[in-house]
Write a protein that holds these residues in place. Sequence first.
Motif, PDB file in Angstrom:
ATOM      1  N   PHE A  60       0.821  -1.213   0.000  1.00  0.00           N
ATOM      2  CA  PHE A  60       0.000   0.000   0.000  1.00  0.00           C
ATOM      3  C   PHE A  60       0.854   1.262   0.000  1.00  0.00           C
ATOM      4  CE2 PHE A  60      -2.942  -3.202   1.671  1.00  0.00           C
ATOM      5  CZ  PHE A  60      -3.982  -3.032   0.771  1.00  0.00           C
ATOM      6  N   SER A  61       1.992   1.217   0.651  1.00  0.00           N
ATOM      7  CA  SER A  61       2.913   2.351   0.577  1.00  0.00           C
ATOM      8  C   SER A  61       3.381   2.548  -0.858  1.00  0.00           C
ATOM      9  CB  SER A  61       4.117   2.124   1.502  1.00  0.00           C
ATOM     10  OG  SER A  61       3.711   2.040   2.851  1.00  0.00           O
ATOM     11  N   VAL A  62       3.720   1.425  -1.514  1.00  0.00           N
ATOM     12  CA  VAL A  62       4.151   1.497  -2.913  1.00  0.00           C
ATOM     13  C   VAL A  62       3.021   2.032  -3.792  1.00  0.00           C
ATOM     14  CG1 VAL A  62       4.928   0.159  -4.905  1.00  0.00           C
ATOM     15  CG2 VAL A  62       5.836  -0.349  -2.627  1.00  0.00           C
ATOM     16  N   LEU A  63       1.788   1.616  -3.500  1.00  0.00           N
ATOM     17  CA  LEU A  63       0.643   2.072  -4.286  1.00  0.00           C
ATOM     18  C   LEU A  63       0.446   3.585  -4.155  1.00  0.00           C
ATOM     19  CD1 LEU A  63      -1.773   1.386  -6.072  1.00  0.00           C
ATOM     20  CD2 LEU A  63      -3.088   0.921  -3.985  1.00  0.00           C
ATOM     21  N   ARG A 153     -12.939  -8.248  -9.465  1.00  0.00           N
ATOM     22  CA  ARG A 153     -12.432  -8.457  -8.116  1.00  0.00           C
ATOM     23  C   ARG A 153     -12.881  -7.343  -7.175  1.00  0.00           C
ATOM     24  NH1 ARG A 153     -10.601 -12.983  -5.598  1.00  0.00           N
ATOM     25  NH2 ARG A 153      -9.235 -12.440  -3.866  1.00  0.00           N
ATOM     26  N   MET A 154     -12.913  -6.103  -7.696  1.00  0.00           N
ATOM     27  CA  MET A 154     -13.396  -4.984  -6.895  1.00  0.00           C
ATOM     28  C   MET A 154     -14.845  -5.227  -6.486  1.00  0.00           C
ATOM     29  SD  MET A 154     -11.654  -2.297  -5.881  1.00  0.00           S
ATOM     30  CE  MET A 154     -11.957  -0.566  -5.731  1.00  0.00           C
ATOM     31  N   TYR A 155     -15.632  -5.731  -7.419  1.00  0.00           N
ATOM     32  CA  TYR A 155     -17.043  -6.003  -7.132  1.00  0.00           C
ATOM     33  C   TYR A 155     -17.185  -7.115  -6.101  1.00  0.00           C
ATOM     34  CZ  TYR A 155     -21.935  -7.193  -7.794  1.00  0.00           C
ATOM     35  OH  TYR A 155     -23.279  -7.465  -7.583  1.00  0.00           O
ATOM     36  N   LYS A 156     -16.327  -8.128  -6.204  1.00  0.00           N
ATOM     37  CA  LYS A 156     -16.371  -9.217  -5.221  1.00  0.00           C
ATOM     38  C   LYS A 156     -16.073  -8.686  -3.822  1.00  0.00           C
ATOM     39  CE  LYS A 156     -14.303 -13.663  -4.010  1.00  0.00           C
ATOM     40  NZ  LYS A 156     -13.300 -14.693  -4.368  1.00  0.00           N
ATOM     41  N   TYR A 157     -15.061  -7.817  -3.706  1.00  0.00           N
ATOM     42  CA  TYR A 157     -14.756  -7.225  -2.409  1.00  0.00           C
ATOM     43  C   TYR A 157     -15.952  -6.428  -1.886  1.00  0.00           C
ATOM     44  CZ  TYR A 157      -9.755  -8.367  -2.475  1.00  0.00           C
ATOM     45  OH  TYR A 157      -8.550  -9.024  -2.452  1.00  0.00           O
ATOM     46  N   TYR A 158     -16.631  -5.750  -2.789  1.00  0.00           N
ATOM     47  CA  TYR A 158     -17.765  -4.912  -2.380  1.00  0.00           C
ATOM     48  C   TYR A 158     -18.899  -5.766  -1.815  1.00  0.00           C
ATOM     49  CZ  TYR A 158     -21.809  -1.827  -2.727  1.00  0.00           C
ATOM     50  OH  TYR A 158     -22.939  -1.106  -2.449  1.00  0.00           O
ATOM     51  N   LEU A 169     -17.259   4.086   0.539  1.00  0.00           N
ATOM     52  CA  LEU A 169     -16.000   4.384  -0.159  1.00  0.00           C
ATOM     53  C   LEU A 169     -16.021   3.807  -1.570  1.00  0.00           C
ATOM     54  CD1 LEU A 169     -13.360   3.665   2.627  1.00  0.00           C
ATOM     55  CD2 LEU A 169     -13.945   5.904   1.688  1.00  0.00           C
ATOM     56  N   ALA A 170     -16.507   2.568  -1.700  1.00  0.00           N
ATOM     57  CA  ALA A 170     -16.577   1.927  -3.014  1.00  0.00           C
ATOM     58  C   ALA A 170     -17.534   2.685  -3.930  1.00  0.00           C
ATOM     59  CB  ALA A 170     -17.012   0.476  -2.859  1.00  0.00           C
ATOM     60  N   LYS A 171     -18.632   3.159  -3.374  1.00  0.00           N
ATOM     61  CA  LYS A 171     -19.593   3.927  -4.180  1.00  0.00           C
ATOM     62  C   LYS A 171     -18.994   5.257  -4.616  1.00  0.00           C
ATOM     63  CE  LYS A 171     -23.637   1.840  -1.961  1.00  0.00           C
ATOM     64  NZ  LYS A 171     -24.769   2.058  -1.023  1.00  0.00           N
ATOM     65  N   LEU A 172     -18.241   5.898  -3.726  1.00  0.00           N
ATOM     66  CA  LEU A 172     -17.564   7.141  -4.093  1.00  0.00           C
ATOM     67  C   LEU A 172     -16.533   6.901  -5.182  1.00  0.00           C
ATOM     68  CD1 LEU A 172     -17.084   8.753  -0.562  1.00  0.00           C
ATOM     69  CD2 LEU A 172     -18.521   9.631  -2.413  1.00  0.00           C
ATOM     70  N   TYR A 173     -15.889   5.753  -5.123  1.00  0.00           N
ATOM     71  CA  TYR A 173     -14.944   5.365  -6.180  1.00  0.00           C
ATOM     72  C   TYR A 173     -15.652   5.295  -7.527  1.00  0.00           C
ATOM     73  CZ  TYR A 173     -12.580   1.923  -9.138  1.00  0.00           C
ATOM     74  OH  TYR A 173     -12.037   1.265 -10.205  1.00  0.00           O
ATOM     75  N   PHE A 213      -9.160  11.960  -6.266  1.00  0.00           N
ATOM     76  CA  PHE A 213     -10.068  11.458  -5.233  1.00  0.00           C
ATOM     77  C   PHE A 213     -10.439  10.002  -5.503  1.00  0.00           C
ATOM     78  CE2 PHE A 213     -10.683  15.958  -4.374  1.00  0.00           C
ATOM     79  CZ  PHE A 213     -10.802  15.974  -2.990  1.00  0.00           C
ATOM     80  N   ASN A 214     -10.616   9.652  -6.768  1.00  0.00           N
ATOM     81  CA  ASN A 214     -10.951   8.284  -7.130  1.00  0.00           C
ATOM     82  C   ASN A 214      -9.895   7.302  -6.639  1.00  0.00           C
ATOM     83  OD1 ASN A 214     -10.403   6.077  -9.511  1.00  0.00           O
ATOM     84  ND2 ASN A 214     -12.588   6.361  -9.135  1.00  0.00           N
ATOM     85  N   SER A 215      -8.630   7.635  -6.863  1.00  0.00           N
ATOM     86  CA  SER A 215      -7.537   6.767  -6.406  1.00  0.00           C
ATOM     87  C   SER A 215      -7.516   6.672  -4.889  1.00  0.00           C
ATOM     88  CB  SER A 215      -6.198   7.295  -6.919  1.00  0.00           C
ATOM     89  OG  SER A 215      -6.142   7.251  -8.328  1.00  0.00           O
ATOM     90  N   TYR A 216      -7.753   7.802  -4.227  1.00  0.00           N
ATOM     91  CA  TYR A 216      -7.744   7.783  -2.761  1.00  0.00           C
ATOM     92  C   TYR A 216      -8.865   6.894  -2.211  1.00  0.00           C
ATOM     93  CZ  TYR A 216      -7.772   9.186   2.085  1.00  0.00           C
ATOM     94  OH  TYR A 216      -7.738   9.164   3.468  1.00  0.00           O
ATOM     95  N   PHE A 217     -10.074   7.018  -2.774  1.00  0.00           N
ATOM     96  CA  PHE A 217     -11.192   6.183  -2.318  1.00  0.00           C
ATOM     97  C   PHE A 217     -10.923   4.709  -2.598  1.00  0.00           C
ATOM     98  CE2 PHE A 217     -13.942  10.114  -3.176  1.00  0.00           C
ATOM     99  CZ  PHE A 217     -13.866  10.521  -1.857  1.00  0.00           C
ATOM    100  N   ALA A 218     -10.363   4.413  -3.769  1.00  0.00           N
ATOM    101  CA  ALA A 218     -10.045   3.021  -4.104  1.00  0.00           C
ATOM    102  C   ALA A 218      -9.005   2.460  -3.145  1.00  0.00           C
ATOM    103  CB  ALA A 218      -9.547   2.937  -5.549  1.00  0.00           C
ATOM    104  N   ASN A 219      -7.942   3.223  -2.914  1.00  0.00           N
ATOM    105  CA  ASN A 219      -6.877   2.761  -2.028  1.00  0.00           C
ATOM    106  C   ASN A 219      -7.385   2.540  -0.609  1.00  0.00           C
ATOM    107  OD1 ASN A 219      -5.381   3.181  -4.307  1.00  0.00           O
ATOM    108  ND2 ASN A 219      -4.139   4.837  -3.476  1.00  0.00           N
ATOM    109  N   THR A 220      -8.203   3.469  -0.118  1.00  0.00           N
ATOM    110  CA  THR A 220      -8.726   3.356   1.243  1.00  0.00           C
ATOM    111  C   THR A 220      -9.642   2.150   1.368  1.00  0.00           C
ATOM    112  OG1 THR A 220      -8.623   5.774   1.434  1.00  0.00           O
ATOM    113  CG2 THR A 220      -9.906   4.610   3.085  1.00  0.00           C
ATOM    114  N   PHE A 221     -10.477   1.921   0.364  1.00  0.00           N
ATOM    115  CA  PHE A 221     -11.358   0.751   0.377  1.00  0.00           C
ATOM    116  C   PHE A 221     -10.547  -0.544   0.367  1.00  0.00           C
ATOM    117  CE2 PHE A 221     -13.773  -2.447  -2.133  1.00  0.00           C
ATOM    118  CZ  PHE A 221     -14.806  -2.664  -1.229  1.00  0.00           C
ATOM    119  N   LEU A 222      -9.507  -0.598  -0.450  1.00  0.00           N
ATOM    120  CA  LEU A 222      -8.679  -1.806  -0.521  1.00  0.00           C
ATOM    121  C   LEU A 222      -7.895  -2.018   0.779  1.00  0.00           C
ATOM    122  CD1 LEU A 222      -7.364  -1.579  -4.189  1.00  0.00           C
ATOM    123  CD2 LEU A 222      -9.100  -3.136  -3.275  1.00  0.00           C
TER     124      LEU A 222
END
Length: 254
Positions: A60-63, A153-158, A169-173, A213-222
């Motif tokens: 996640f740091s690398v991301l 895979r994102m949908y499966k996590y959701y 967070l996923a919806k904001l993404y 913001f999209n990347s931030y929401f995705a990263n936080t959700f993951l």
Amino acid sequence: MEGGLSSFWGPVTSPEWCEKNYVHSSYIAEFFNTISNVPGILLALIGLINALRQRFEKRFSVLHISNMILAIGSMLYHATLQRMQQQGDETPMVWEMLLYFYILYSPDWHYRSTMPTFLFIYGAGFAVVHALFRFGIGFKVHYVVLCLLCIPRMYKYYIYTNDVSAKRLAKLYVVTLFLGSMCWLSDRVFCEEISHWYFNPQGHALWHVLMGFNSYFANTFLMFCRAQQRGWDPKVVYFMRLFPYVKIQKPKSQ
């Protein structure tokens, strides 16, 4: 050139966007498309600080660092409109998607060394080929395919996440991705009409802000999903009741 300003960087050698060049400075070709990457850098920095402070896995740091590199590359591209800087924007875009692919799929990958090895070779090979050849529409198709591979895979996590705040967070993404894509398409498709307007809405610059913001929401959700997999009791909390981030509680044994 607008207003009699000259180009510090020389003739344009990369695709231009729907913003007049060198209006505000002879050092910045597309002013709004350049400065609109700043929010993405700041958001990635906040995510990096949170990942380091709570000792999340290094992936996640690398991301978060890759998000910053991508935004800086985009700034250089739009500031110069040179082919080399364009590659410095597009190559990190592919690398970032490979990182997302690894984070999304690696937890269930039985042969753990094969995936990072393959993705590294793929990313290095793409960088070399992209430095030698212009792709144009081929790059865009390639990037969209990488994005589409991550969606299942994102949908499966959701659907396997019960936490309401994490689902938000996923919806904001999704919302920021949709709005950003509409801004990108409008700026690209209707540029001729927009150039006659009194006010340019700067659709590509809005794309940069929304994707930050999209990347931030995705990263936080993951980060939330991964902490849940590791049994770290994650919670989505809000700084000043507005800004979401993940707070975890690791077992003492860890």
